[in-house]
Enzyme design. Sequence first.
Site, PDB file in Angstrom:
ATOM      1  N   LYS A  89      -8.210   7.387  -4.170  1.00  0.00           N
ATOM      2  CA  LYS A  89      -7.509   6.217  -4.729  1.00  0.00           C
ATOM      3  C   LYS A  89      -7.864   4.996  -3.892  1.00  0.00           C
ATOM      4  O   LYS A  89      -7.766   5.041  -2.663  1.00  0.00           O
ATOM      5  CB  LYS A  89      -5.998   6.462  -4.698  1.00  0.00           C
ATOM      6  CG  LYS A  89      -5.150   5.260  -5.096  1.00  0.00           C
ATOM      7  CD  LYS A  89      -3.669   5.629  -5.019  1.00  0.00           C
ATOM      8  CE  LYS A  89      -2.774   4.443  -5.313  1.00  0.00           C
ATOM      9  NZ  LYS A  89      -1.327   4.792  -5.246  1.00  0.00           N
TER      10      LYS A  89
ATOM     11  N   ASP B  29      10.770   6.126  -6.502  1.00  0.00           N
ATOM     12  CA  ASP B  29      10.126   5.950  -7.807  1.00  0.00           C
ATOM     13  C   ASP B  29       9.903   7.306  -8.482  1.00  0.00           C
ATOM     14  O   ASP B  29       8.832   7.577  -9.024  1.00  0.00           O
ATOM     15  CB  ASP B  29       8.795   5.206  -7.652  1.00  0.00           C
ATOM     16  CG  ASP B  29       8.287   4.650  -8.994  1.00  0.00           C
ATOM     17  OD1 ASP B  29       9.120   4.462  -9.914  1.00  0.00           O
ATOM     18  OD2 ASP B  29       7.081   4.404  -9.116  1.00  0.00           O
TER      19      ASP B  29
ATOM     20  N   GLY C  32      -5.078   1.374 -12.841  1.00  0.00           N
ATOM     21  CA  GLY C  32      -3.886   0.589 -13.150  1.00  0.00           C
ATOM     22  C   GLY C  32      -3.886  -0.672 -12.322  1.00  0.00           C
ATOM     23  O   GLY C  32      -4.912  -1.049 -11.745  1.00  0.00           O
ATOM     24  N   GLY C  33      -2.722  -1.312 -12.256  1.00  0.00           N
ATOM     25  CA  GLY C  33      -2.655  -2.574 -11.550  1.00  0.00           C
ATOM     26  C   GLY C  33      -2.909  -2.465 -10.061  1.00  0.00           C
ATOM     27  O   GLY C  33      -3.496  -3.353  -9.446  1.00  0.00           O
TER      28      GLY C  33
ATOM     29  N   VAL D 289      -8.212   5.636  -9.411  1.00  0.00           N
ATOM     30  CA  VAL D 289      -8.344   6.965  -8.825  1.00  0.00           C
ATOM     31  C   VAL D 289      -9.615   7.597  -9.379  1.00  0.00           C
ATOM     32  O   VAL D 289      -9.833   7.634 -10.598  1.00  0.00           O
ATOM     33  CB  VAL D 289      -7.135   7.858  -9.151  1.00  0.00           C
ATOM     34  CG1 VAL D 289      -7.336   9.263  -8.581  1.00  0.00           C
ATOM     35  CG2 VAL D 289      -5.863   7.251  -8.584  1.00  0.00           C
TER      36      VAL D 289
END
Length: 348
Positions: free
Chosen positions: A92, A182, A72-73, A77
Amino acid sequence: METGTRVDIHRHAAECPACRALLVAAVRSEGVPSDAPLESSWLGGRMQVLGGSWKPPTEVDEFRLVRLLGRGGMGAVYLAHDTSLDRHVALKLSIALQPDTHTLESFAVEARAIARIKHPNVVTVFRAGEVQGRPYLVYEYVDGKSLAELRLPLPWRYVLDIAVGLARGLCAAHQRGVLHRDLKPGNAILDTDGTVKLLDFGLAAFVEAELRMPRAAPGVAGTPRYLAPELWSGAEATPQSDLYALGLLLYELCTGGLPRTPGPLSRMPGALEPLGRCGALVERVPGMDPEFAQAIERCLAEDPQQRFTRAEVLCGVLERLRAPGADPAFAAPRPEHGARPWGAQNML
């Protein structure tokens, strides 16, 4: 866009509700997932990925990369082999050509937060390191699926089982002075043995662990769909805002959708109906334990003072409801996990 410019945008958006609404609208219009965190992968990492990415070596210290699990941004991983202990781990690391300050800070925050908690319902971090100037984290490898990958709605009794694990993990975090900020289905992983674990503490905030009621944490962060209503008004994150996000997560698992939440998202096309118009959970989920429904709805109170005062209180309620004898028909079949390994992309 220069790093300084992105920082200025974040700072202004944190103080201006109108600009936060425009920011969310931009995310929607550009095809960025609506559950993308407001301050992590979009403004910083997304632009870095568009400009190219760094390819990691096949070996990072004693860890040999086996295959990519997700990206992702903020980074990627990998399934990796720990050659020193002969075990699989999840590694990661940042893959940006030039990691910005926000990315470096996120990795550091996540490592400190998870290391501080150490709980069965929170993913374990084994190590934090650096390779060629880029940070990496090594986690336990969980062979399962994220809650976002499950077919919804789930049987409410099964959601209650999940809820107990999530509440315990969140309770442990708050007791150690960590706000997650989050919480969402993609940031919880379900192991093959049924254990649920919280992950992705990259947006976490630290508060005083010794205080009975931790101080509010500064700054606006999180995923727009799961932000508590007071955060849209510029209020600081608190344990109650984490509990609101947990309530939304449980509501979604039970019903397959979300009620409309106060704030800019509620005025956007396609927004779900407010909780009151959707009806009480016991109406939407036939046969649901009314006390469990009330616990979820209490988490979703618009006024933070009307929610549970602490995660420990919610945890106590859920554990009592799940206790042997509380419901003779409690046993419910667990949804199949399928062959796909865990949702590692949700750690990004």
